[in-house]
Design a protein around this motif. Sequence first.
Motif, PDB file in Angstrom:
ATOM      1  N   PHE A 121       0.787  -1.255  -0.073  1.00  0.00           N
ATOM      2  CA  PHE A 121      -0.106  -0.054   0.194  1.00  0.00           C
ATOM      3  C   PHE A 121       0.783   1.304  -0.246  1.00  0.00           C
ATOM      4  O   PHE A 121       1.833   1.251   0.695  1.00  0.00           O
ATOM      5  N   ARG A 122       0.434   2.310  -0.764  1.00  0.00           N
ATOM      6  CA  ARG A 122       1.226   3.344  -0.801  1.00  0.00           C
ATOM      7  C   ARG A 122       0.523   4.536   0.191  1.00  0.00           C
ATOM      8  O   ARG A 122      -0.648   4.980  -0.202  1.00  0.00           O
ATOM      9  N   VAL A 123       0.976   4.734   1.263  1.00  0.00           N
ATOM     10  CA  VAL A 123       0.252   5.468   2.343  1.00  0.00           C
ATOM     11  C   VAL A 123       0.972   6.973   2.332  1.00  0.00           C
ATOM     12  O   VAL A 123       2.007   7.106   2.595  1.00  0.00           O
ATOM     13  N   ALA A 124       0.044   8.023   2.191  1.00  0.00           N
ATOM     14  CA  ALA A 124       0.497   9.491   2.274  1.00  0.00           C
ATOM     15  C   ALA A 124       0.664   9.700   3.998  1.00  0.00           C
ATOM     16  O   ALA A 124      -0.477   9.954   4.560  1.00  0.00           O
ATOM     17  N   ASP A 131       4.807   6.576   2.783  1.00  0.00           N
ATOM     18  CA  ASP A 131       5.237   5.183   3.128  1.00  0.00           C
ATOM     19  C   ASP A 131       4.710   4.124   2.421  1.00  0.00           C
ATOM     20  O   ASP A 131       3.682   4.410   1.869  1.00  0.00           O
ATOM     21  N   TYR A 132       5.580   3.042   2.130  1.00  0.00           N
ATOM     22  CA  TYR A 132       5.223   1.971   1.339  1.00  0.00           C
ATOM     23  C   TYR A 132       4.911   0.767   2.254  1.00  0.00           C
ATOM     24  O   TYR A 132       5.849   0.426   3.074  1.00  0.00           O
ATOM     25  N   VAL A 133       3.950   0.253   2.565  1.00  0.00           N
ATOM     26  CA  VAL A 133       3.423  -0.541   3.890  1.00  0.00           C
ATOM     27  C   VAL A 133       2.944  -2.013   3.253  1.00  0.00           C
ATOM     28  O   VAL A 133       2.157  -1.982   2.261  1.00  0.00           O
ATOM     29  N   ALA A 134       3.715  -2.904   3.478  1.00  0.00           N
ATOM     30  CA  ALA A 134       3.431  -4.500   3.186  1.00  0.00           C
ATOM     31  C   ALA A 134       2.819  -5.170   4.199  1.00  0.00           C
ATOM     32  O   ALA A 134       3.056  -5.040   5.284  1.00  0.00           O
ATOM     33  N   THR A 135       1.970  -6.043   3.608  1.00  0.00           N
ATOM     34  CA  THR A 135       1.221  -6.875   4.795  1.00  0.00           C
ATOM     35  C   THR A 135       1.084  -8.162   3.907  1.00  0.00           C
ATOM     36  O   THR A 135       0.908  -8.355   2.757  1.00  0.00           O
TER      37      THR A 135
END
Length: 231
Positions: A121-124, A131-135
């Motif tokens: 996910f690309r989170v502003a 931030d680039y968040v992986a799950t």
Amino acid sequence: MNPKFQRFGVIDYRIFNADVDGKTKIDHVKDMLQNLVYHQLFPFGRVLMDTWYAVNSFMLYIDSLDRIYYCPLKKNRLVDDTFAKGKDKPIELLEWSTEELEYGKIIKIKGFPAQKKVKLFRVAISTNRTDYVATNDLSQSSTNFVQEVCKIRWRTEDFHREIKQITGIESCQCRKARFQRNHIACEMLVWIRLKNLAYQTGQTVYQNKHRFLSNYLIQQLKRPSLPMCLV
């Protein structure tokens, strides 16, 4: 962290001393997670971390525990969203459609087993930070939800700031390792007590500490426990 009541506390900790036990920080975190799972001390479903801990071995370890992780990845982390061999590229060079910005995209991280996919996910975070968040929760489809989950991780920073400012945990003058460990344990207990009082009274840990010190000073000025005389 209990997201329902927005409360957090310390349930375990380790002291990093690789020269003695030979363990890395990742090893310590694995030990704490294994302890929680094996002894069922505290039910949890998600593991949050910062980019320093988001290494392949640790992410795969959490996956092996059947737990969900959310971790920000560095912008130069090599990933592939085409699943074509040799097409790895830094995260910051990925292209994002409008749909992917909202729902995330499936990728493969370099070094992961071929069958292991994650959702990115690309989170502003702000106007000048993304931030680039992986799950490993491939069913997750909301960037807004991921953003809210990542906010919970900042409670760790609150803890570090509070325990340093109100307990003096960094001010131990002892030289022996045993005394230093005792000092850290005592300061942890002080923070836990002040934090519980903060939840009960609706005040901050800083307000509670000031109140205790103020009451003690007033009491000692009225009725000193150690009589003194000047000569």
